[in-house]
Design a protein around this motif. Structure first.
Motif, PDB file in Angstrom:
ATOM      1  N   ARG A  37       0.742  -1.080  -0.097  1.00 54.19           N
ATOM      2  CA  ARG A  37       0.034   0.099  -0.070  1.00 54.19           C
ATOM      3  C   ARG A  37       0.842   1.322  -0.094  1.00 54.19           C
ATOM      4  NH1 ARG A  37      -4.577  -2.289   3.618  1.00 54.19           N
ATOM      5  NH2 ARG A  37      -6.515  -1.868   2.761  1.00 54.19           N
ATOM      6  N   SER A  40       3.790   2.398   2.990  1.00 51.36           N
ATOM      7  CA  SER A  40       3.957   1.384   3.248  1.00 51.36           C
ATOM      8  C   SER A  40       5.109   0.227   3.639  1.00 51.36           C
ATOM      9  CB  SER A  40       2.913  -0.438   3.191  1.00 51.36           C
ATOM     10  OG  SER A  40       1.815   0.530   4.101  1.00 51.36           O
ATOM     11  N   VAL A  51       4.242   0.866  -5.433  1.00 48.95           N
ATOM     12  CA  VAL A  51       2.783   1.059  -5.302  1.00 48.95           C
ATOM     13  C   VAL A  51       1.928   0.710  -5.754  1.00 48.95           C
ATOM     14  CG1 VAL A  51       4.605   1.840  -3.086  1.00 48.95           C
ATOM     15  CG2 VAL A  51       3.994   3.403  -4.909  1.00 48.95           C
ATOM     16  N   ARG A  52       1.561   0.496  -7.271  1.00 45.42           N
ATOM     17  CA  ARG A  52       0.498   1.175  -7.939  1.00 45.42           C
ATOM     18  C   ARG A  52       0.837  -0.606  -8.734  1.00 45.42           C
ATOM     19  NH1 ARG A  52       0.507   5.158 -12.812  1.00 45.42           N
ATOM     20  NH2 ARG A  52       2.529   4.001 -12.809  1.00 45.42           N
ATOM     21  N   THR A  53      -0.727  -1.048  -8.986  1.00 44.74           N
ATOM     22  CA  THR A  53      -0.536  -2.056 -10.372  1.00 44.74           C
ATOM     23  C   THR A  53       0.061  -1.995 -10.548  1.00 44.74           C
ATOM     24  OG1 THR A  53      -2.382  -2.594  -8.653  1.00 44.74           O
ATOM     25  CG2 THR A  53      -2.583  -3.736 -10.782  1.00 44.74           C
ATOM     26  N   ALA A  68      -3.168 -10.287   1.171  1.00 47.13           N
ATOM     27  CA  ALA A  68      -3.103  -9.213   1.469  1.00 47.13           C
ATOM     28  C   ALA A  68      -4.292  -8.964   2.463  1.00 47.13           C
ATOM     29  CB  ALA A  68      -2.972  -7.917   0.333  1.00 47.13           C
ATOM     30  N   ASP A  71      -9.807  -6.197   0.042  1.00 45.04           N
ATOM     31  CA  ASP A  71      -9.487  -5.086  -0.636  1.00 45.04           C
ATOM     32  C   ASP A  71      -8.767  -4.908  -1.735  1.00 45.04           C
ATOM     33  OD1 ASP A  71     -11.541  -3.417   0.865  1.00 45.04           O
ATOM     34  OD2 ASP A  71      -9.489  -2.259   1.823  1.00 45.04           O
ATOM     35  N   ALA A  72      -7.544  -6.278  -1.414  1.00 48.18           N
ATOM     36  CA  ALA A  72      -7.029  -6.605  -2.693  1.00 48.18           C
ATOM     37  C   ALA A  72      -7.229  -7.249  -3.373  1.00 48.18           C
ATOM     38  CB  ALA A  72      -5.512  -6.996  -1.895  1.00 48.18           C
ATOM     39  N   GLU A  75     -10.062  -4.519  -5.197  1.00 55.39           N
ATOM     40  CA  GLU A  75      -9.208  -3.751  -5.951  1.00 55.39           C
ATOM     41  C   GLU A  75      -8.022  -3.979  -6.691  1.00 55.39           C
ATOM     42  OE1 GLU A  75      -8.980  -0.912  -3.063  1.00 55.39           O
ATOM     43  OE2 GLU A  75     -10.573  -1.411  -2.085  1.00 55.39           O
TER      44      GLU A  75
END
Ligand SMILES: NC(=O)c1ccc[n+]([C@@H]2O[C@H](COP(=O)([O-])OP(=O)(O)OC[C@H]3O[C@@H](n4cnc5c(N)ncnc54)[C@H](O)[C@@H]3O)[C@@H](O)[C@H]2O)c1
Length: 262
Positions: A37, A40, A51-53, A68, A71-72, A75
């Motif tokens: 995240r 983190s 940090v970005r997909t 994770a 949410d993971a 999303e």
């Protein structure tokens, strides 16, 4: 060491145990990237941190393992699948939401990719799937853990303050409701629901038991095949008492099998 490009989502208790376990044994596998995240840090040494997909997709993973949270799965995982990347998930409880399931199926179709779920902290789901073919009358899951393994609540605080040794039933209801209310504790209920009679019909009881040190999972099922009773007593992970060691091992086994490094 394998050339497969393996990445993880999350850098917590499962991710740490899993990455160390994968590097050991006759067929070592190395985690090359981790998605965390924003804000983190990764605790995994020597891996690319995304940090970005989109950064993870650009890294071109062969396989991604989610460790994770729900949410993971909702999303991050659909974008990976739509980009043609196979994903193994630990947070199976996220599949209790039919909209999430539809989104993931569409993403698999777009990317011609596969979503796989780990059996996690239980076993015997192959028998449950087989029994379903003959017709199942009922499936019940009972999860019992020490109070410190459950989220804070009035019941848990009262157990801890009174130093009571009495077990307390925290939840009784469907697997779908259990997965929604206990996202970090009821992934096992979701895996059982998917193998058996679904999220509405699977009965779940969640218990905080001060007499326990380990996490106990029980499956009771009956149907045309006969009766099934499975009980597994799991060591918790040092980094997270909610999570059983077997959950990390089941991800390891699935990853090794997928990457031909069993
Ligand atoms: N199937 C099973 O039997 C089973 C058992 C235990 C846990 N689980 C699932 O695995 C998950 C991880 O377990 P754990 O013990 O490692 O938890 P943990 O809390 O120790 O670690 C989770 C990590 O993921 C990170 N994270 C959360 N959401 C993220 C996101 N959207 N993107 C990137 N990073 C994210 C957190 O910051 C944390 O570092 C649990 O939340 C649970 O859903 C499944």
């Amino acid at each position: 060491m394998s050339l497969a490009r393996l990445a993880l989502i999350g850098s917590g208790a499962i991710a740490n145990t899993l990455s160390m376990a994968l590097e050991q044994g006759r067929e070592p596998l190395r985690v090359g990237a981790v998605l965390v995240r924003a804000g983190s840090r990764s605790t995994l040494p020597g891996v690319k941190v995304c940090v970005r997909t989109a950064d993870l997709i650009e890294w071109l993973p062969t396989l991604v393992a989610e460790c994770a949270g729900h949410d993971a799965v909702r999303e991050v995982v659909p974008d990976l699948l739509a980009a043609g990347i196979d994903v193994v998930i630990a947070s199976v409880g996220a599949l209790c939401d039919s909209r999430a399931r539809d989104k993931l199926s569409r993403a698999c179709a777009v990317g011609r990719s596969r979503l796989l779920y780990a059996t996690g902290a239980v076993g015997g789901l192959d028998a449950l799937r087989a029994a379903r073919l003959g017709g199942l009358d009922s499936v019940t899951y009972i999860g019992r853990k020490p109070p410190r393994a459950w989220p804070r609540s009035v019941e848990i605080e009262s157990l801890q303050q009174t130093a009571s040794r009495e077990a307390v039933v925290l939840f009784e209801g469907s697997a779908g409701e259990a997965a929604r209310r206990y996202p970090q504790n009821a992934n096992v209920a979701a895996a059982i629901a998917l193998a058996g009679v679904g999220f509405d019909a699977t009965r779940v009881r969640l218990v905080a038991d001060p007499e326990l040190r380990r996490n106990v999972h029980e499956i009771h099922a009956c149907g045309a095949f006969g009766e099934l009773e499975i009980r597994i007593t799991n060591e918790p992970l040092a980094g997270n008492p909610k999570t059983s060691f077997l959950a990390a091992l089941s991800l390891e086994e699935l990853i090794r099998e997928r990457l031909g490094r069993a």
